[in-house]
Design an enzyme around this catalytic site. Structure first.
Site, PDB file in Angstrom:
ATOM      1  N   HIS A   1       0.552  -1.185   0.284  1.00  0.00           N
ATOM      2  CA  HIS A   1       0.150   0.252  -0.238  1.00  0.00           C
ATOM      3  C   HIS A   1       1.382   1.147   0.009  1.00  0.00           C
ATOM      4  O   HIS A   1       1.410   1.362   1.223  1.00  0.00           O
ATOM      5  CB  HIS A   1      -0.995   0.500   1.438  1.00  0.00           C
ATOM      6  CG  HIS A   1      -1.949  -0.889   1.029  1.00  0.00           C
ATOM      7  ND1 HIS A   1      -1.190  -2.511   1.630  1.00  0.00           N
ATOM      8  CD2 HIS A   1      -2.402  -1.359   0.886  1.00  0.00           C
ATOM      9  CE1 HIS A   1      -2.007  -3.459   1.652  1.00  0.00           C
ATOM     10  NE2 HIS A   1      -3.549  -3.055   1.167  1.00  0.00           N
TER      11      HIS A   1
ATOM     12  N   HIS B   1     -26.354 -16.690  25.616  1.00  0.00           N
ATOM     13  CA  HIS B   1     -25.220 -17.007  26.671  1.00  0.00           C
ATOM     14  C   HIS B   1     -24.688 -17.650  26.511  1.00  0.00           C
ATOM     15  O   HIS B   1     -22.921 -17.895  27.612  1.00  0.00           O
ATOM     16  CB  HIS B   1     -25.695 -16.188  27.837  1.00  0.00           C
ATOM     17  CG  HIS B   1     -25.898 -14.461  27.395  1.00  0.00           C
ATOM     18  ND1 HIS B   1     -27.009 -14.122  26.695  1.00  0.00           N
ATOM     19  CD2 HIS B   1     -25.841 -13.186  28.594  1.00  0.00           C
ATOM     20  CE1 HIS B   1     -27.721 -13.257  27.114  1.00  0.00           C
ATOM     21  NE2 HIS B   1     -26.667 -12.545  28.018  1.00  0.00           N
TER      22      HIS B   1
ATOM     23  N   HIS C   1      -4.289   3.400  -3.556  1.00  0.00           N
ATOM     24  CA  HIS C   1      -4.454   2.727  -1.261  1.00  0.00           C
ATOM     25  C   HIS C   1      -3.465   1.302  -1.842  1.00  0.00           C
ATOM     26  O   HIS C   1      -2.973   1.444  -0.759  1.00  0.00           O
ATOM     27  CB  HIS C   1      -6.056   2.327  -1.704  1.00  0.00           C
ATOM     28  CG  HIS C   1      -6.135   1.362  -0.182  1.00  0.00           C
ATOM     29  ND1 HIS C   1      -5.838   2.151   0.903  1.00  0.00           N
ATOM     30  CD2 HIS C   1      -6.214   0.939   0.069  1.00  0.00           C
ATOM     31  CE1 HIS C   1      -6.650   1.348   2.005  1.00  0.00           C
ATOM     32  NE2 HIS C   1      -6.815   0.520   1.444  1.00  0.00           N
TER      33      HIS C   1
ATOM     34  N   GLU D   1     -16.480  -5.529  25.522  1.00  0.00           N
ATOM     35  CA  GLU D   1     -15.133  -6.301  25.452  1.00  0.00           C
ATOM     36  C   GLU D   1     -14.268  -6.681  24.636  1.00  0.00           C
ATOM     37  O   GLU D   1     -12.979  -6.724  24.700  1.00  0.00           O
ATOM     38  CB  GLU D   1     -16.171  -7.461  24.519  1.00  0.00           C
ATOM     39  CG  GLU D   1     -17.792  -8.172  26.277  1.00  0.00           C
ATOM     40  CD  GLU D   1     -18.321  -7.344  25.528  1.00  0.00           C
ATOM     41  OE1 GLU D   1     -18.475  -6.417  24.538  1.00  0.00           O
ATOM     42  OE2 GLU D   1     -19.761  -7.440  26.326  1.00  0.00           O
TER      43      GLU D   1
ATOM     44  N   ARG E   1     -20.061 -20.371  36.577  1.00  0.00           N
ATOM     45  CA  ARG E   1     -21.408 -19.957  37.728  1.00  0.00           C
ATOM     46  C   ARG E   1     -21.617 -20.744  38.946  1.00  0.00           C
ATOM     47  O   ARG E   1     -21.329 -20.819  40.061  1.00  0.00           O
ATOM     48  CB  ARG E   1     -22.730 -19.884  36.207  1.00  0.00           C
ATOM     49  CG  ARG E   1     -23.423 -19.008  37.698  1.00  0.00           C
ATOM     50  CD  ARG E   1     -24.729 -17.947  36.717  1.00  0.00           C
ATOM     51  NE  ARG E   1     -25.438 -17.352  38.000  1.00  0.00           N
ATOM     52  CZ  ARG E   1     -26.793 -17.738  37.216  1.00  0.00           C
ATOM     53  NH1 ARG E   1     -27.427 -19.755  37.380  1.00  0.00           N
ATOM     54  NH2 ARG E   1     -27.289 -17.565  38.581  1.00  0.00           N
TER      55      ARG E   1
ATOM     56  N   HIS F   1     -19.021 -17.904  33.402  1.00  0.00           N
ATOM     57  CA  HIS F   1     -20.687 -18.709  32.770  1.00  0.00           C
ATOM     58  C   HIS F   1     -19.763 -19.512  31.493  1.00  0.00           C
ATOM     59  O   HIS F   1     -20.140 -18.899  30.728  1.00  0.00           O
ATOM     60  CB  HIS F   1     -20.693 -16.819  32.590  1.00  0.00           C
ATOM     61  CG  HIS F   1     -21.848 -16.420  33.601  1.00  0.00           C
ATOM     62  ND1 HIS F   1     -20.996 -15.589  34.706  1.00  0.00           N
ATOM     63  CD2 HIS F   1     -22.792 -16.196  34.440  1.00  0.00           C
ATOM     64  CE1 HIS F   1     -21.548 -15.072  35.825  1.00  0.00           C
ATOM     65  NE2 HIS F   1     -22.971 -15.530  35.198  1.00  0.00           N
TER      66      HIS F   1
ATOM     67  N   ASP G   1     -29.550 -17.894  31.694  1.00  0.00           N
ATOM     68  CA  ASP G   1     -29.548 -16.787  30.690  1.00  0.00           C
ATOM     69  C   ASP G   1     -29.581 -17.586  28.928  1.00  0.00           C
ATOM     70  O   ASP G   1     -30.112 -16.204  28.354  1.00  0.00           O
ATOM     71  CB  ASP G   1     -28.019 -16.359  31.073  1.00  0.00           C
ATOM     72  CG  ASP G   1     -28.477 -14.607  31.745  1.00  0.00           C
ATOM     73  OD1 ASP G   1     -28.919 -14.293  31.316  1.00  0.00           O
ATOM     74  OD2 ASP G   1     -27.183 -14.585  32.286  1.00  0.00           O
TER      75      ASP G   1
ATOM     76  N   ILE H   1     -10.316   8.450   0.863  1.00  0.00           N
ATOM     77  CA  ILE H   1     -10.502   7.079   0.480  1.00  0.00           C
ATOM     78  C   ILE H   1     -10.537   5.949   1.438  1.00  0.00           C
ATOM     79  O   ILE H   1     -10.284   5.780   1.759  1.00  0.00           O
ATOM     80  CB  ILE H   1      -9.567   6.979  -0.767  1.00  0.00           C
ATOM     81  CG1 ILE H   1      -9.419   8.335  -1.731  1.00  0.00           C
ATOM     82  CG2 ILE H   1      -8.877   5.894  -1.284  1.00  0.00           C
ATOM     83  CD1 ILE H   1     -10.432   7.837  -3.326  1.00  0.00           C
TER      84      ILE H   1
ATOM     85  N   ASN I   1      -8.669  11.443   4.359  1.00  0.00           N
ATOM     86  CA  ASN I   1      -8.073  11.200   2.665  1.00  0.00           C
ATOM     87  C   ASN I   1      -9.009  11.021   1.702  1.00  0.00           C
ATOM     88  O   ASN I   1      -8.765  10.733   0.987  1.00  0.00           O
ATOM     89  CB  ASN I   1      -6.602  10.324   2.876  1.00  0.00           C
ATOM     90  CG  ASN I   1      -6.844   9.064   2.928  1.00  0.00           C
ATOM     91  OD1 ASN I   1      -8.501   8.621   2.920  1.00  0.00           O
ATOM     92  ND2 ASN I   1      -6.042   8.219   2.712  1.00  0.00           N
TER      93      ASN I   1
HETATM   94 CA   LIG Z   1      -8.936   6.749   4.071  1.00  0.00          CA
END
Ligand SMILES: [Ca+2]
Ligand SMILES: [Ca+2]
Lengths: 685, 685
Positions: free
Chosen positions: A29, A480, A264, A418, A527, A468, A476, A190, A188
Site C-alpha cells: 500500500h 449466553h 490505496h 469487550e 457460575r 459463565h 440466561d 478514500i 483522505n
Molecule cells: Ca482513508
C-alpha cells in the site's frame, strides 16, 4: 518551527522508499505512506523521543500505526533513524522471513510497538498504551523523578474510524481523560471501496467531541507543516483530554493517481514511479535512494534520543537509591519476571473445603496475590459482580476528577466494550510494566475475537477471565451459553485455554498464565459450584492434564475439564456399580500446556490399550486428539435452572456411563488399540 | 393523546408481571421492564400496527428489544395483546423448554422478531430490518399500493450504546438516512457495574447527531406519557434521518431499590414485590394478575391490527392482478422458496476451463444468478474489489440524495464495519423478503463473531462471502491469514462452512446456501487461482464431500478442501511414482453437509481398512473426525508470495506425500482399521 529543503527531501525520501518497496514486492500500500510522510516526519523529528539503539527503553514515546497496511511508512522511518531495519530489509518487504512483513508485527521488527493491520486494533492498543503510561507514572513518578512521562501517538485511517472496536476505545479514552494520547486521523476521503462518501459520511470530529476528546483540524496535511506542528503542540498541552487531529491529506501524494482509490492497495505502475521521483527531484532510474543529508538529519535526532535515554538511566539509578522499594519493583517489572515467592500466596485447597464456583476461586486468587503481583491490573467489561474480578481493596483506575478513583488504581471499568477491552489490554501489556486481566462472559470473549487473536500473534501476557463458561450458567439461555468458544480459542495458536475443575486447578491456571511471558490465557470459569477434588494439586494442574483417578484395571479413560470432571468421578462409581466397568479419570484443564509435556507423560495419562472418552459440555471439535470417543454438545443449549439443563442433555453420571460403556464395547476388538497421543508424524506448530 | 386510569393500570400490569415472573423463576431482570413499561405501552398501543394472530404479516411494524435481558417486558406485552404466549408460559419464564427463555429467541416465541440479549445486536438488527423495509418498499410499492410501509422500533440500553457493533450500525444507518427507524435509548444511568458514570460519560445524543440521526430527549420517561407520544410522533415525521429518542427513566420504577443497580439483574425480594403491588393498587398477595380492562384495551388494539392486515390482504390481492410479475414475486418471496429453475443459471465448468480464484468463481455465480434470485442483496465491508461481491450491473442501496444509488439497489456498502454488517444482515434476513450476502476477508469474519453466532442460533439464511481464506493470500501476512477461523465456525451449530475447490463446487455451495432456508453459510474463498477439477460436479458438491479420485487399490484416502484438493491430486501422482503407494482423494467442501448424508454414503467416501489423512492449510482441530492423521498448520502463517509461503510450510505434493507415506506405515498393523465415520454412539446435535 521552520522547514527547509532537507525536511522536504526527507519527506520525499519516505515517499519514494514506499514507492520502491511496494513496486519491488509487487504488493502493498503506497498511498498512506505517501500521504502521511509529512506528519510522520514532523512527529518523529520534532516531538518524539526515542533511542533506536534501545527500542525497549521504558520512557520512549510510543507510536502506533493503526492503519497498518501503510507499514512502509513506518519501516522507512525506522530505517532512517537507525533502528535494526537495513536497506536490505526494506528491499525484502513482504517476502518470506523478512523483518518487514505485510503488516507491522511487534515481534518481528525492532521499533514496532504493537502488531497492527486488522483495522481499529492499533487505535485501541494506543488507548491501552496510554492507560499503562498513566498508571505507571502515577505509581512510580516522585518529585524530581519524572520517570514515566511519555506520550502515545497514533495514526489511524478511515477504516479504523469505522471499526466498532475503535469507537469503543475512543469512548473509553474520553471517559478516562487520557491527556497523554494523541491520535491523528488520516482524513483522505478514500477507503478500499473508493470515496468514503459511499459509506462513511458521519461527522467524525463531532463524534470524538461527543466522547470528550480535544479535536483539531489541519486542512492541508500535504503542505501545512507549521500547521501540523502547531496542532501536535497544542494537543500535548491539553492534559485532561485525549486529542484527535483531523489531518486532511491526499492519499498517494505525488502519484498520477493521487487522491484516488488506485493508490490505496496497489503499487504504482513503473512510469508513475519514475514520474514521482522526477517530481520530487530524485533520479527516476534509481531505487531505494536515501540522500546523505536525510540520514544525517535523522541520525542527529536519534543521537538526541540516545542522550535522553542516557540521562534517564542516570535518573533511574538515583531513583533506585532514593526510592529503594519502588525502584527495585520497576526494575523487576521491566524484566517480565514476577516477585520471588509470589506463588506461595496462591490458594491451596483440601477436599474438605467447600464447593464453590470457579469464578469465585478466581476471585480468591486475585484476592490472595494482588499485593505480591503489583503489575496485575484487573478489570471487567461491566460484569464486575458476575466475573468476580475485583479484590476488595481495589481502587478504580479513573481520573481523579471523577471522584471515584485515580490513575494509580488497579481496577479497570471497561464498560460494555469487550472488543476494546481486549485491544486495550494488548496495548497495556505491550507497554512493559503491566499484566492486564479482564473479565466478561466466556460467550462474549467472541465479541473480542479480533483482538484476542492479536494477543496470541503478538505474544502478549494478557488474561481473559471468562466466566459463565457453559450451559451451566443456566437461565440466561442459549444466547449466553458457549458451545463453539473453547474450540475456537484452542484452534488459535499461542493461546492457553484453561478450564479448571476446582480450586487447586484454578491456582495452577493463574500460576502458568502469570509466568508465561509470551502467551495469553483464557480462564473459562463456572457460575455453578464445584467440589474440591481428591488428587487435584497445583503441581498436577500446571502440567495441563493429569491422572486424577488412577485404576490399573481400567477399561476406559475418561478425559474431562472443569465442571464435568466431578461428574466423571461420579460416573466412574456408577460404571463400577452398574456396568461392572472400571474407569480412570484424567482432568485436562489446559490442552495446550498438556501438549507441551513429554510424550511419555502424555501417554501415562492417556495410555495405549484402553479407549478414552472425552466429556465436556460443549462442542466436541478437537477432542478427538485426546480421546477415541467424545461426549459433548454439538447444538445450542437451553434456558433453565442449570441442573435441569444438564439433565436435559444427559450430562449426569448415568449419561456419561451409558456412553462410556458403549465406547468400551465398540473398541474391544481393535488391536492394537493405540492412544490418540501416538501420531504418524509431528504437526507444524 | 390523553392517558387515563386504564393506561396507568396497563403500565403497572406490565411491571407486576415482570416482577412476578422474575420472582417465580428466581432469575432475570425486572429493572428494565419496570422502567420501560410506559414507553412500551404507548408505543405498542398508539403507534404500532400488528396482528397477534399472524405474527408473520409482512407489513407489521417491527419491534426489537435490543436490551434483551428485559424480555419480560416483551413477553408480558405479547401475552396482553393475545400472541401465542399464555399466562402459563409467563409462569414458566426461564424454565427448560419454555417459550419464554432467558433472552428473546425469534424461533421460540411468536411475535419476537429477532434473537437478542448479546448487547448491541438487536439495535444493529433493527438497522437491518429498516434497510429491508426501505428496499422492499422501493421495489414493490406502486402508486395506490403502499404495500410495504412499516416502521422499525427499537429499545436499547446503555450496554447496547457502549457496544461497538451498535456504533457501527448507527453510523451506517445515519449514512443511509433510514427515516423508517426509531430507536429509543433507555437512559437510566445504570449498568451492571452500577452507575454509568464509572465508564460511560460520553454525550450519546451528540454522538448520534454526529452520525446524522434526528435526536430528541424526553426527560421524564416515568411520567411524561404525552412527551413520549409527542417524541415518537415527531420521529415518525422525520423521513430522511433515523431517529433516536433519549428517554430518561428510573430503572426498576416502583421498587424500593428503584434507580439502583440492585434491580438490574436480580428479582425483587418478596417484601419488595408486595410493596410494589400495593403501590400500584394490586393485591400484594396475588401474582400474575391482569385486570380485565387491561386485556380489553390490548385486545381492542389487536383487533385493529387484525383489521389492518385484512385490508392489506385485499390490497395485495388487487396488486397481484394489476402488477402480476411483482405480485407473484413478492408472494413467492414470502414462502422462502426461490424462483423455479433458478439453479439452471448456476455456472458449470469443464476441466478445460481456466484456473481462477474461488472469489472470482463466487463473482461468476452472482453475475449468473442475480436476475433470477432478485431477493439476493450483496455487499461488502469495504472490500468490494477484493471480495468480488458486486455483479456488473448492480445498483448501490443508497439514499437518492447521495446521487450514487437508490433504495431499490441491491448492493450494500457496509463500510469497514464487519460486525454491523453481519448483525444488519441478520435483521435483513429476518424481515422476510431478502437473502443478504456480505463480504469480507475470512479472517475478519471473526470481528463479526458475535453476530455470526446469532445468524446460526436464530436460523437466518445469511451468506458470508469470506475471501482470502488462508495463507494463500500471501503478502498480507499473519495478521490477515486465518488459522483458527474454520475450526471456530465448524464448531458453531447450524452453520455451513464451505471451502470449494473449484468452479462446480462453488456453484454447489451457493445452491445449498440459497436453498437452506434456516441455515447461514460461510463461503471460504481463495485469492489464488484454482484449476477446474476432473470429477467435480455440482451434484457431487451438494453432498458436502465426495470421492474425487477413486482407486480400488488405494493405500490411503486423502481428505481435503479448497485450494489443497488440487495439490492432493498431485500428491497422489507423486506417491505412485515415488513411494509406490496408491491414494484416493476425497474433496470435502462442507463437513456439515457431509455429516447430513447417510452413513453408507459417508463410509463410501472414507472407508474402513485404509487410513485417511486430512490436508487443509490451517488448524487441524476437528479433522480427526474425518481422518486418522491430519496435515495442517497449527501455527501462524507468514508474509510472502503465496507459493513461497506454501512451500515454507510444505503444502506441496512432496510435503503431502511424505506425511501420507508415514500414515500408511503407522497404521499397517492396526486391525480392524475402522473409518472414523464409525462411532461408538451418536452425538447430541
Ligand atoms: Ca482513508
Ligand atoms: Ca442502563
Amino acid at each position: 518551527m521552520g522547514y527547509d529543503k532537507v525536511d522536504e527531501l526527507a519527506i520525499n525520501t519516505i515517499r519514494t522508499l514506499a514507492v520502491d518497496a511496494t513496486f519491488k514486492a509487487n504488493s502493498g500500500h503506497p498511498g498512506a505512506p505517501m500521504g502521511m510522510a509529512p506528519v510522520a516526519h514532523i512527529l518523529f523529528n520534532k516531538f518524539m523521543t526515542f533511542n533506536p539503539k534501545n527500542p525497549d527503553w521504558l520512557n520512549r514515546d510510543r507510536f502506533v500505526l493503526s492503519n497498518g497496511h501503510g507499514c512502509m511508512l513506518q519501516y522507512a522511518i525506522l530505517h532512517l533513524f537507525g533502528y535494526g531495519v537495513s536497506m536490505e530489509d526494506l528491499k525484502a518487504f513482504r517476502q518470506v522471513d523478512s523483518i518487514c512483513p505485510g503488516h507491522p508485527e511487534a515481534h518481528d521488527t525492532p521499533g514496532i510497538e504493537v502488531t497492527t493491520g486488522p483495522l481499529g486494533q492499533g487505535f485501541s492498543n494506543a488507548v491501552g498504551l496510554a492507560v499503562a503510561q498513566a498508571h505507571t507514572g502515577a505509581v512510580f513518578n516522585k518529585p524530581g523523578f519524572d520517570l514515566c512521562t511519555n506520550y502515545t501517538y497514533c495514526f489511524f485511517g478511515d477504516g479504523c474510524a469505522m471499526e466498532g472496536v475503535a469507537s469503543e476505545a475512543a469512548s473509553a479514552a474520553g471517559h478516562l481523560q487520557l491527556g497523554n494520547l494523541i491520535c491523528i486521523w488520516d482524513d483522505n476521503h478514500i477507503s478500499i471501496d473508493g470515496d468514503t462518501k459511499c459509506a462513511f459520511t458521519e461527522d467524525v470530529s463531532k463524534r470524538f467531541e461527543a466522547y470528550g476528546w480535544h479535536v483539531q483540524h489541519v486542512k492541508d496535511g500535504d503542505h501545512d507543516y507549521e500547521g501540523i506542528e502547531a496542532a501536535i503542540k497544542k494537543a500535548q498541552e491539553v492534559k485532561d483530554k485525549p486529542s484527535m487531529i483531523q489531518l486532511t491529506t491526499t492519499i498517494g501524494f505525488g502519484s498520477k493517481l493521487q487522491g484516488t482509490g488506485g493508490v490505496h492497495g496497489n503499487p504504482l505502475k513503473e512510469d508513475d514511479c519514475k514520474q514521482v521521483k522526477e517530481k520530487f527531484g530524485f533520479d527516476p532510474n534509481k531505487s531505494f535512494v536515501v540522500p546523505q543529508e536525510v540520514y544525517d538529519m535523522y541520525h542527529k535526532h536519534a543521537s538526541e534520543g540516545a542522550a535522553a535515554e542516557q540521562e534517564w538511566n542516570q535518573l533511574f539509578e538515583k531513583y533506585q537509591s532514593e526510592h529503594k522499594e519502588l525502584g527495585a519493583d520497576l526494575k523487576r517489572r521491566l524484566t517480565g519476571k514476577l516477585q520471588e515467592g509470589w506463588q506461595n500466596k496462591l490458594p491451596v485447597y483440601k477436599t474438605s473445603d467447600k464447593a464453590v464456583g470457579s469464578r469465585k476461586l478466581s476471585e480468591a486468587v486475585l484476592e490472595a496475590i494482588h499485593d505480591v503481583v503489583p503489575e496485575l491490573i484487573s478489570g471487567s467489561a461491566d460484569l464486575t459482580g458476575s466475573n468476580n474480578t475485583r479484590w476488595k481493596s481495589a481502587v478504580d483506575f479513573q481520573p481523579k476528577s471523577t471522584g471515584i478513583g485515580e490513575y494509580s488504581g488497579r481496577y479497570m471499568r471497561y464498560g460494555v466494550r469487550e472488543h476494546a477491552m481486549a485491544a486495550m489490554m494488548n496495548g497495556m501489556s505491550a507497554y512493559g510494566t503491566i499484566i492486564p486481566a479482564g473479565g466478561t462472559f466466556l460467550n462474549f470473549v467472541s465479541y473480542a475475537a479480533g483482538a484476542v487473536r492479536l494477543s496470541s500473534l503478538s505474544h502478549q501476557r494478557v488474561i481473559y477471565i471468562a466466566t459463565h463458561d457453559s450451559i451451566g450458567l443456566g437461565e440466561d439461555g442459549p444466547t449466553h451459553q458457549p458451545i463453539e468458544t473453547l474450540a475456537h480459542f484452542r484452534a488459535l495458536p499461542n493461546m492457553m485455554v484453561w478450564r479448571p475443575a476446582d480450586g487447586n486447578e484454578t491456582s495452577a491456571a493463574y500460576y502458568v498464565a502469570l509466568t508465561s511471558q509470551n502467551t495469553p490465557s483464557i480462564m473459562a470459569l463456572t457460575r455453578q459450584n464445584l467440589p474440591q477434588l481428591e488428587g487435584s494439586t497445583i503441581e498436577h494442574g500446571i502440567k495441563g492434564g493429569y491422572v486424577l483417578l488412577e485404576n490399573k484395571d481400567a477399561n476406559i479413560t475418561l478425559v474431562s475439564t472443569g465442571s464435568e470432571v466431578a461428574i466423571c468421578l461420579e460416573a466412574a462409581k456408577y460404571l463400577k456399580e452398574n456396568n461392572n466397568l472400571q474407569a480412570r479419570v484424567v482432568s485436562m484443564p489446559c490442552v495446550e500446556v498438556f501438549d507441551a509435556q513429554s510424550k511419555d507423560y502424555r501417554l501415562s495419562c492417556i495410555p495405549d490399550g484402553i479407549p478414552a472418552m472425552s466429556v465436556e459440555v460443549m462442542s466436541t471439535l478437537g477432542w478427538e486428539k485426546y480421546s477415541h470417543e467424545q461426549f459433548g454438545l454439538n447444538r445450542f443449549g437451553a434456558s433453565g435452572p442449570y441442573l435441569d439443563v444438564y439433565k436435559k442433555f444427559e450430562f449426569t453420571p448415568e449419561g456419561i456411563a451409558k456412553r462410556a460403556a458403549a465406547t468400551v464395547d465398540f473398541y474391544k476388538d481393535v488391536k492394537p488399540l493405540r492412544s490418540p497421543i501416538n501420531r504418524a508424524f509431528l504437526q507444524l506448530i
